[in-house]
Enzyme design. Sequence first.
Site, PDB file in Angstrom:
ATOM      1  CG  ASP A  65      -1.739   1.192   1.409  1.00 42.19           C
ATOM      2  OD1 ASP A  65      -2.335   1.638   0.417  1.00 42.19           O
ATOM      3  OD2 ASP A  65      -1.813   1.712   2.535  1.00 42.19           O
TER       4      ASP A  65
ATOM      5  CG  ASP B  67      -1.860   7.447   0.451  1.00 42.55           C
ATOM      6  OD1 ASP B  67      -1.663   8.659   0.461  1.00 42.55           O
ATOM      7  OD2 ASP B  67      -2.089   6.793  -0.602  1.00 42.55           O
TER       8      ASP B  67
END
Length: 337
Positions: A137, A139
């Site tokens: 991922d 963020d």
Amino acid sequence: MDIQTLSTEQFTSAAYLQTLLSEYQNLSWDQSYTGLHSPASGTSARQLIISGQQLTLEHLALVAQQLSSLLSLGSFSRHVSQQWLDADVVAFNVESVNGEAQAVHDLLDAAATATHCEVALRENAPLLAQPGLLVMDMDSTVIQIECIDEIAKLAGLGEQVAAVTEKAMRGELDFAESLRSRVSCLQGVEVSQLKQIRDSIPLMPGLQRLLKVLKAHGWKIAIASGGFTYFAGYLQQRLGLDAARANVLEEHNGILTGQVLGNIVDAQVKAQTVEELATEWGIPMSQTVAMGDGANDLKMMGVAALGVAFEAKPVVNAQADVAIRYSGLDTMLTYLR
């Protein structure tokens, strides 16, 4: 080697533990956790990994005692990954697990909290020495911010959007619906303003070391993000990543329209990305790792051989194979074989 009684100084000294581990390949506790001996023992496929700053025998004894009701631990040794990390890493051979998965998970979590160390049970993990795939991922995993929240601040809606982001990451809202709602708040923001966010993106601690070691061992590394290509593409180029998949913000005449172009990169798309990239590069799924912090990362963590929760929401920690709670991203190396 046989030590009947450990002094308080030896028990609480990080330097003493490192000296022992440099001299002996295998060490085992006696039943009272006050003495050590060095048995003839190999390495088991299932291991308990403990890592942290300035580990001591006191830390190891506390963890072993807390887990003793469900885990039967054998000898312990220094983990090979310690050579790359700014941390101490110890691996216990696990002889048996005598409890349900949830009960074991809860004990591991309690031991980690009590010692402020990373504590994880590793089973059948990918091999570092063989080519693999890591999908992360973006963020709050690769970088220390949520880009959409930072853009919202430019529109004067930072707190409002951040609250929705937090609920989405906890799995309380449908991700695609919440993303469209948040992006609609960005209407009117100038694209040129995004550059100031992009140029000051803070990378997560341990990222550079993790990438360096994985690349040296022939691994492929990608981002699969519910964030935006404006930032993911920049990070791909900056960090030398092999792929990046994210959402496209629509713009018109240099102004954000408040819309997302194309299909939303949600939990299912992230999972598909892991599988598609593994197929494209000829990497067996047994050599895949997915890492993230939010509920929309759970599906990709589920299809990967190893799912790693990083500074994650409770719902993610509860379902991940292993977790990183207090350390940098490079701690992931300790969970590979």
